[in-house]
Design a protein around this motif. Structure first.
Motif, PDB file in Angstrom:
ATOM      1  N   ALA A 145     -65.132  27.615 -89.926  1.00 15.30           N
ATOM      2  CA  ALA A 145     -64.692  26.706 -90.996  1.00 15.30           C
ATOM      3  C   ALA A 145     -63.928  25.498 -90.470  1.00 15.30           C
ATOM      4  CB  ALA A 145     -63.832  27.476 -92.000  1.00 15.30           C
ATOM      5  N   ILE A 146     -63.328  25.605 -89.268  1.00 14.57           N
ATOM      6  CA  ILE A 146     -62.427  24.513 -88.845  1.00 14.57           C
ATOM      7  C   ILE A 146     -63.151  23.308 -88.261  1.00 14.57           C
ATOM      8  CG2 ILE A 146     -60.385  25.956 -88.495  1.00 14.57           C
ATOM      9  CD1 ILE A 146     -61.021  25.948 -85.484  1.00 14.57           C
ATOM     10  N   ILE A 147     -64.406  23.461 -87.856  1.00  9.90           N
ATOM     11  CA  ILE A 147     -65.031  22.361 -87.115  1.00  9.90           C
ATOM     12  C   ILE A 147     -65.295  21.115 -87.967  1.00  9.90           C
ATOM     13  CG2 ILE A 147     -67.395  23.345 -87.246  1.00  9.90           C
ATOM     14  CD1 ILE A 147     -65.869  21.230 -84.360  1.00  9.90           C
ATOM     15  N   LEU A 148     -65.747  21.305 -89.223  1.00  3.40           N
ATOM     16  CA  LEU A 148     -66.010  20.109 -90.042  1.00  3.40           C
ATOM     17  C   LEU A 148     -64.725  19.345 -90.378  1.00  3.40           C
ATOM     18  CD1 LEU A 148     -69.055  21.053 -92.296  1.00  3.40           C
ATOM     19  CD2 LEU A 148     -68.932  19.343 -90.502  1.00  3.40           C
ATOM     20  N   PRO A 149     -63.627  20.041 -90.808  1.00  5.67           N
ATOM     21  CA  PRO A 149     -62.376  19.304 -91.024  1.00  5.67           C
ATOM     22  C   PRO A 149     -61.921  18.553 -89.770  1.00  5.67           C
ATOM     23  CG  PRO A 149     -62.209  21.505 -91.949  1.00  5.67           C
ATOM     24  CD  PRO A 149     -63.534  21.433 -91.252  1.00  5.67           C
ATOM     25  N   LEU A 150     -62.057  19.200 -88.595  1.00  6.38           N
ATOM     26  CA  LEU A 150     -61.664  18.521 -87.350  1.00  6.38           C
ATOM     27  C   LEU A 150     -62.529  17.289 -87.109  1.00  6.38           C
ATOM     28  CD1 LEU A 150     -61.001  21.444 -84.818  1.00  6.38           C
ATOM     29  CD2 LEU A 150     -59.346  19.804 -85.736  1.00  6.38           C
ATOM     30  N   THR A 151     -63.834  17.430 -87.387  1.00  9.53           N
ATOM     31  CA  THR A 151     -64.749  16.300 -87.180  1.00  9.53           C
ATOM     32  C   THR A 151     -64.344  15.102 -88.037  1.00  9.53           C
ATOM     33  OG1 THR A 151     -66.521  17.876 -86.731  1.00  9.53           O
ATOM     34  CG2 THR A 151     -67.191  15.627 -87.190  1.00  9.53           C
ATOM     35  N   ILE A 152     -64.038  15.357 -89.327  1.00  9.49           N
ATOM     36  CA  ILE A 152     -63.750  14.215 -90.208  1.00  9.49           C
ATOM     37  C   ILE A 152     -62.355  13.622 -89.990  1.00  9.49           C
ATOM     38  CG2 ILE A 152     -65.427  14.828 -92.008  1.00  9.49           C
ATOM     39  CD1 ILE A 152     -62.998  15.769 -93.673  1.00  9.49           C
ATOM     40  N   ILE A 153     -61.542  14.325 -89.219  1.00  9.82           N
ATOM     41  CA  ILE A 153     -60.255  13.716 -88.842  1.00  9.82           C
ATOM     42  C   ILE A 153     -60.522  12.637 -87.791  1.00  9.82           C
ATOM     43  CG2 ILE A 153     -58.079  14.159 -87.588  1.00  9.82           C
ATOM     44  CD1 ILE A 153     -57.931  16.837 -89.074  1.00  9.82           C
TER      45      ILE A 153
END
Ligand SMILES: [Zn+2]
Ligand SMILES: [Zn+2]
Length: 252
Positions: A145-153
């Motif tokens: 779950a964490i990869i997409l939030p990290l990407t959009i940061i």
């Protein structure tokens, strides 16, 4: 968020289940990758873990929403903020980041000690089904779950591009766990097709454990020589059989 995510799972997995296992069962039986089908017990277990995953994805989505509101992400809503060509390019970048992250995470999760804790739940489904698509241990769910939030940061992505990627992710996971090869014959020889993971590819991962770690694409497996040596022959066998059946049907 939870309701959206869980409904999406039931809708897409349910659609594939009905079409491939019930309505068009006879048409696809020749392309089935297992003789047996999953039983009710496995179905309930997979739905249970998929609901847990959906809770984790919902928490991650809500957290991302708050980050967005507070201005910590580079998610944008005005299409004209960047050139239009940037929309598909940003999708490609984000998907490639996801692929790379997942391939290496997946390799790591197959180390025996890590496997027992994080990844065994997913592999308890030796024969997979559309319902396996989100059947993960909560810790694996969290790492995914964490990869997409990290990407959009880090990278500017339009909100619709992000939603589109989530849709691709769901369809791709359901197709890869279908246990029925859906792609046309010679797809793996096509200049685009050979880079895309399908049911045969991922089914071999669930049976052989040592090969085919990719998520959407085959390039990491090809590059790191972790693609199953059985893949091409099995794919040909499954797609050719169905061609022969169709030819026979045409003659009749
Ligand atoms: Zn695995
Ligand atoms: Zn899987």
């Amino acid at each position: 968020m939870f309701l959206i995510i869980i409904s999406r799972y039931f809708l897409i997995a349910g659609m594939f289940h009905l079409w491939f296992y019930v309505w068009k069962k006879d048409k696809w039986v020749k392309r089935s990758l297992s003789r047996k089908v999953t039983d009710k017990k496995q179905f309930y277990t997979e739905v249970k873990w998929s609901m847990v995953t959906s809770i984790i994805f919902a928490v991650a989505a809500s957290f991302t929403f708050v980050l967005w509101q507070k201005g910590y992400t580079r998610l944008y809503v005005d299409v004209n903020k960047y050139s239009l060509w940037y929309l598909p390019v940003s999708l490609l970048i984000s998907v490639l980041i996801h692929e790379t992250y997942y391939y290496w995470l997946h390799r790591w999760m197959h180390k025996p000690k890590v496997f027992r804790v994080l990844h065994k739940v997913h592999h308890d489904s030796n024969i997979t089904s559309p319902w396996t698509a989100f059947s993960f241990h909560p810790l694996e769910g969290l790492l995914q779950a964490i990869i997409l939030p990290l990407t959009i940061i880090i990278i500017p992505i339009h909100v619709f591009v992000l939603l589109f990627q989530l849709t691709i992710m769901t369809f791709s996971s359901v197709i890869n766990h279908l246990e029925i090869e859906t792609y046309p014959a010679n797809f793996y020889k096509h200049f685009i097709g050979k880079w895309i993971i399908g049911a045969t590819h991922h089914s071999l991962h669930h049976k052989q454990f040592r090969y085919n770690f990719g998520l959407y694409f085959t390039f990491w497996d090809k590059l790191k020589k972790t693609e199953s040596p059985r893949f091409l022959s099995l794919f040909e066998e499954k797609t050719a059989k169905s061609l022969r059946t169709e030819a026979k049907r045409d003659q009749e």
